[in-house]
Design a protein around this motif. Sequence first.
Motif, short mmCIF file in Angstrom:
data_model
loop_
_atom_site.label_atom_id
_atom_site.label_comp_id
_atom_site.label_asym_id
_atom_site.label_seq_id
_atom_site.Cartn_x
_atom_site.Cartn_y
_atom_site.Cartn_z
N UNK A 127 -11.37 37.87 -44.72
CA UNK A 127 -12.39 36.73 -44.48
C UNK A 127 -11.76 35.69 -43.82
N UNK A 128 -12.45 34.66 -43.32
CA UNK A 128 -12.05 33.52 -42.47
C UNK A 128 -12.71 32.33 -43.40
N UNK A 129 -12.31 31.17 -42.81
CA UNK A 129 -12.84 29.77 -43.19
C UNK A 129 -12.99 29.52 -44.71
N UNK A 130 -11.83 30.12 -45.32
CA UNK A 130 -11.55 29.61 -46.78
C UNK A 130 -11.19 28.25 -47.00
N UNK A 131 -10.91 27.80 -48.30
CA UNK A 131 -10.08 26.78 -48.55
C UNK A 131 -8.91 27.00 -49.24
N UNK A 132 -7.85 26.18 -48.98
CA UNK A 132 -6.67 26.51 -49.60
C UNK A 132 -5.70 25.14 -49.70
N UNK A 133 -4.90 25.32 -50.86
CA UNK A 133 -3.94 24.33 -51.05
C UNK A 133 -2.89 24.64 -51.86
#
Length: 185
Positions: A127-133
């Motif tokens: 996938x693309x356009x995930x959120x990550x921290x």
Amino acid sequence: MSGQSTYRLTFKGRASHSAPVIGESLYLWGGIQPGIILAHDSPQKKKLMSTVETFSFSSARWSSHLTRGTPPLGIAGYSCTTFRSSIYYYAGHCAHDFCFYNSLNVLNTLTMSWTQLHPNDESMMKKANCGMLSLELDGTDYLFIVGGVGATPAVKHPQFQYEQTKSLDVMTNEQLLYNLSKGDF
């Protein structure tokens, strides 16, 4: 640092990229750029993606850095976060067709070298356009990744939702936790 040059950067259009900050520098990598060949794995694309642009806030100057190792193929719509002197890149797409990724890569900003921490595989949605921290929990460092849009997953996990869009992509609310110490999801 070898491979480094200082120059006056004239920006042309660039989309689907990120620009994380570590210390006093902004790091610019990837994205859709003028002149890029959108083929899956072309030599021209690899050469262009082997360069990272940095902006020093203290000197107000841009510089270009040639990296070592193999940069990820998910050059657009990737998710990224910083931890100490490293930038972690997850997933993204090639910018052609439905070519999505789920690999996890790290750029060490001290050595300007790429390392793949987790390869593409079918156990997680590409996938693309995930959120990550990045976060620390009970003395352990993690990367937390949530959501995204991509191709229909090979494995659908029952605790998450997968919804097909009109453009035939699939949106998800998947949540992943990567343990930086152990090196696994």
